[in-house]
Design a protein around this motif. Structure first.
Motif, PDB file in Angstrom:
ATOM      1  N   LEU A  15       0.821  -1.211   0.000  1.00 32.37           N
ATOM      2  CA  LEU A  15       0.000   0.000   0.000  1.00 32.37           C
ATOM      3  C   LEU A  15       0.851   1.255   0.000  1.00 32.37           C
ATOM      4  CD1 LEU A  15      -2.928  -0.880   2.412  1.00 32.37           C
ATOM      5  CD2 LEU A  15      -2.830  -0.991  -0.068  1.00 32.37           C
ATOM      6  N   MET A  27       0.917   3.756  -3.232  1.00 35.70           N
ATOM      7  CA  MET A  27       0.290   5.037  -2.968  1.00 35.70           C
ATOM      8  C   MET A  27       1.298   6.175  -3.120  1.00 35.70           C
ATOM      9  SD  MET A  27      -2.743   5.216  -0.366  1.00 35.70           S
ATOM     10  CE  MET A  27      -2.067   5.118   1.192  1.00 35.70           C
ATOM     11  N   MET A  33      -4.979   7.911  -5.111  1.00 34.61           N
ATOM     12  CA  MET A  33      -5.037   7.372  -3.755  1.00 34.61           C
ATOM     13  C   MET A  33      -6.108   6.293  -3.673  1.00 34.61           C
ATOM     14  SD  MET A  33      -3.677   8.920  -0.797  1.00 34.61           S
ATOM     15  CE  MET A  33      -4.218  10.442  -0.088  1.00 34.61           C
ATOM     16  N   SER A  85      -5.021   3.126  -5.516  1.00 34.39           N
ATOM     17  CA  SER A  85      -3.991   2.347  -4.815  1.00 34.39           C
ATOM     18  C   SER A  85      -4.515   1.755  -3.520  1.00 34.39           C
ATOM     19  CB  SER A  85      -2.721   3.144  -4.544  1.00 34.39           C
ATOM     20  OG  SER A  85      -2.801   4.438  -4.976  1.00 34.39           O
ATOM     21  N   LEU A  86      -5.425   2.483  -2.865  1.00 34.36           N
ATOM     22  CA  LEU A  86      -5.892   1.992  -1.579  1.00 34.36           C
ATOM     23  C   LEU A  86      -6.945   0.897  -1.753  1.00 34.36           C
ATOM     24  CD1 LEU A  86      -5.033   2.900   1.225  1.00 34.36           C
ATOM     25  CD2 LEU A  86      -7.174   4.123   1.404  1.00 34.36           C
ATOM     26  N   MET A 137      -5.787  -2.862  -1.691  1.00 30.34           N
ATOM     27  CA  MET A 137      -6.045  -3.375  -0.340  1.00 30.34           C
ATOM     28  C   MET A 137      -6.763  -4.714  -0.379  1.00 30.34           C
ATOM     29  SD  MET A 137      -6.087  -2.059   2.964  1.00 30.34           S
ATOM     30  CE  MET A 137      -7.114  -1.044   3.958  1.00 30.34           C
TER      31      MET A 137
END
Lengths: 245, 389
Positions: free
Chosen positions: B205, B209, B304, B307-308, B312
């Motif tokens: 992460l 990010m 963001m 990527s999150l 995740m």
């Protein structure tokens, strides 16, 4: 005198869409060349080709004597660029910004130091040297941004709507900086939406739908179209446009 | 073709010398570090995320049973039954809270959620003075959470078994009692499985990010344009974007490892060098994913979110540290193969917990190398194509 920007039938098309169609013009050293056109007329595309950012579909162009197809690296060494967004790092100080841009243009450390002192003195920003750019007023940011674009002593500087969103007084001051730069022999290639600024240029070209419709001194253009201001010249030409955005 | 040829051969000598290129890179990298250290949000993400994750996974979200409260119904009331109860109470897993008289009471306690299990020692236990069979004892567990229930049953059975084994030894019984050893994690600590998972998750992460956001920010601010107009080469932009975050991520890895050792009492069995090497590979892979995201993301928020959210879930679900991959449907198993953290998780588990050497993880490292290489090539190409437009 040898032109610093020579464009011959410079064309860029994306598929069947011709963004810039057979642009032909010369810009002389020390000249302020206004590059006008409505949104979507193809200004940005043309400018990107001249800066070596995009490769033309056809036609020829030489910038500071270098070919836009093969010598983009050389071109980049010889031009400066500033856009509406000011292109400074808000979380770096005034000094750090100058150092960074000096650095990526390959200036040596002593050169950068000398340049920094010079610029700070010229802009009367010596007091603010260690302040974050974020804390500066808009007008100062704009001046700093312009000076940073000149940090490597380029032959030509491209200004892409440099005065967008700035009040008239600051704009006027900014044009003083432009004049000062040309007095040192730098050529200025500027796009703008403000027609009063068009009057400040030595020569202007007006692009409509990817084609240069008019190119001359502001006074000559006004005479030719028999109107009093560049505003009216622009309006007469731009309303013929068929495409938008 | 001709142009490309000319670019590479004719203009070759005109290129700047290496020393000045290195200096340019250095100035750029310095700038990146300033961005990181002056932005509280980035710093928080860098150090806050691993800390909270380690604490969360290490302490709160464990699947182990500690001090579970149980009730006993001792109908036999013999010396033997008393010592059984004492043994249960003495273990760290259970806490004998209630001594009840009938199963009715057990029901109430279960309903109130006061206890997890009841141990019933029947009256017959008295008669069977030789009772050496744990089977004679009844275990009632709260199976509303089947996993917990199973674990409790196993633990209790183990405790009872070893209790009787001890007794039987004295009685010289011929019974076969298996002696169970839990390899690599003798105390069955849940953290041992979670920490390698958390390391993969956090590194993944943070890397994606940071790299994606930092590139998209330059686009948003308009500074990317200036960089592209400058003689600074696009490849250098990529290098100077990835290099600082690579270093920071290595530092972050060390930070996580120190946290796991000090806070969670984990020990690193294998070679630290191998661990760092494998992590470096994984970091490069993650940074390349971040680069790829930056070529499509429109804004910092956008980058963001991708990527999150985008990283995740697959990382959590398909890495294998929360749910074993072998139990998944075939489709998901196949999908998990393209999740880099899956391979990294195996490496880190083998090296950290089992203390295995390179010979046992070379396959996984090879897969990661291949992934890193492919992702880098694709994202660099995509990055450059975007600039051409």
């Amino acid at each position: 005198m040898q032109a610093v920007i020579e464009a011959r039938e410079l064309t860029k098309s994306f598929g069947s869409f011709i963004a810039a169609n057979k642009l032909t013009f010369d810009v002389m050293p020390g000249e302020i060349f206004g590059f006008l056109g409505a949104n979507g007329a193809g200004k940005t595309t043309a400018m990107r080709m001249l800066c070596g950012l995009s490769i033309p579909t056809s036609g020829e162009a030489r910038i500071a004597g270098f070919d836009v197809y093969t010598q983009t690296e050389k071109i980049k060494q010889n031009i400066g660029y500033m856009s509406q967004k000011f292109s400074l790092y808000e979380d770096l100080t005034v000094k750090e910004n100058i150092r960074f841009y000096g650095g990526i243009y390959g200036l040596k450390i002593p050169q950068i130091k000398k340049k920094t002192d010079e610029l700070l003195h010229e802009l009367q920003l010596t007091q603010e040297a260690d302040k974050l750019v974020r804390e500066l007023p808009l007008g100062w940011k704009q001046k700093l941004s312009f000076s940073v674009a000149l940090v490597h002593d380029p032959k030509i500087v491209f200004l892409d709507e440099p005065t967008g969103g700035v009040d008239p007084i600051t704009r006027r001051q900014f044009w003083d900086l432009i004049y000062y730069a040309t007095s040192k022999g730098i050529t200025v290639f500027v796009t703008t939406h403000y027609m009063d600024e068009a009057e400040y240029c030595n020569r202007v070209s007006i692009m409509v739908d990817g084609v240069i419709e008019a190119l001359d001194k502001p006074s000559v253009l006004k005479q030719k179209f028999n109107v009093d201001s560049m505003e009216e010249v622009f309006y007469l030409l731009a309303r013929k446009a068929k495409r938008s955005e | 073709m001709w142009i490309v040829w000319k670019r590479y051969f004719i203009y070759w000598p005109e290129k700047q010398n290496v020393a000045s290129n290195v200096k340019q890179l250095f100035i750029f990298i310095q700038k990146e570090f300033k961005h990181v250290f002056r932005d509280r949000k980035t710093l928080l993400m860098l150090f806050g995320m691993p800390t909270t994750q380690i604490i969360l996974f290490g302490f709160a979200l464990t699947n182990e049973i500690k001090n579970s409260e149980v009730a006993v119904l001792d109908a036999a009331k013999t010396e033997l039954s008393q010592s059984i109860i004492q043994t249960i109470d003495a273990s760290t897993y259970f806490d004998v809270r209630y001594h009840i008289q009938n199963t009715k009471q057990a029901e109430t306690l279960f309903q109130k959620g006061k206890i997890k299990a009841v141990v019933v020692i029947p009256v017959e236990f008295k008669e069977a003075a030789f009772a050496q069979q744990p089977n004679d004892i009844q275990l009632i567990t709260d199976a509303s959470d089947p996993n917990v229930s199973t674990t409790i049953r196993n633990y209790l059975t183990t405790i009872l078994n070893s209790f009787f084994a001890e007794k039987n030894k004295q009685a010289a019984s011929m019974q076969i009692v298996p002696e169970v050893r839990m390899l690599y994690n003798p105390e069955l600590k849940g953290a041992f499985n979670f920490v390698p998972g958390v390391i993969s998750l956090v590194l993944m992460l943070v890397c994606t990010m940071m790299s994606s956001v930092s590139i998209v920010r330059e686009k948003e601010m308009g500074t990317m344009e200036i960089l592209l107009v400058s003689p600074f080469k696009p490849l250098y932009i990529i290098i100077s974007k990835l290099a600082p975050y690579f270093l920071i991520s290595i530092f972050n890895l060390v930070f996580i490892l120190v946290l796991s050792v000090t806070l969670l009492g984990l020990s690193i069995k294998g070679s630290v060098l191998l661990l760092v090497l494998a992590s470096a590979l994984f970091i490069i892979t993650s940074l390349a994913i971040g680069l790829l995201i930056s070529t499509t993301a429109k804004s910092q928020q956008n980058a963001m979110m991708i990527s999150l959210l985008g990283m995740m879930l697959p990382t959590m679900l398909l890495t294998g540290f929360m749910f074993p991959i072998e139990n998944m449907p075939l489709g998901l198993q196949m999908l998990s193969n393209i999740v880099p953290s899956r391979w990294f998780f195996i490496i880190i588990k083998n090296v950290m917990l089992k203390g295995l050497g390179f010979m046992h993880v070379w396959k996984e490292m090879g897969i990661l190398t291949l992934m890193a290489f492919l992702l880098l090539v694709v994202s660099i190409r995509k990055f450059k194509i975007r600039l051409q437009e």
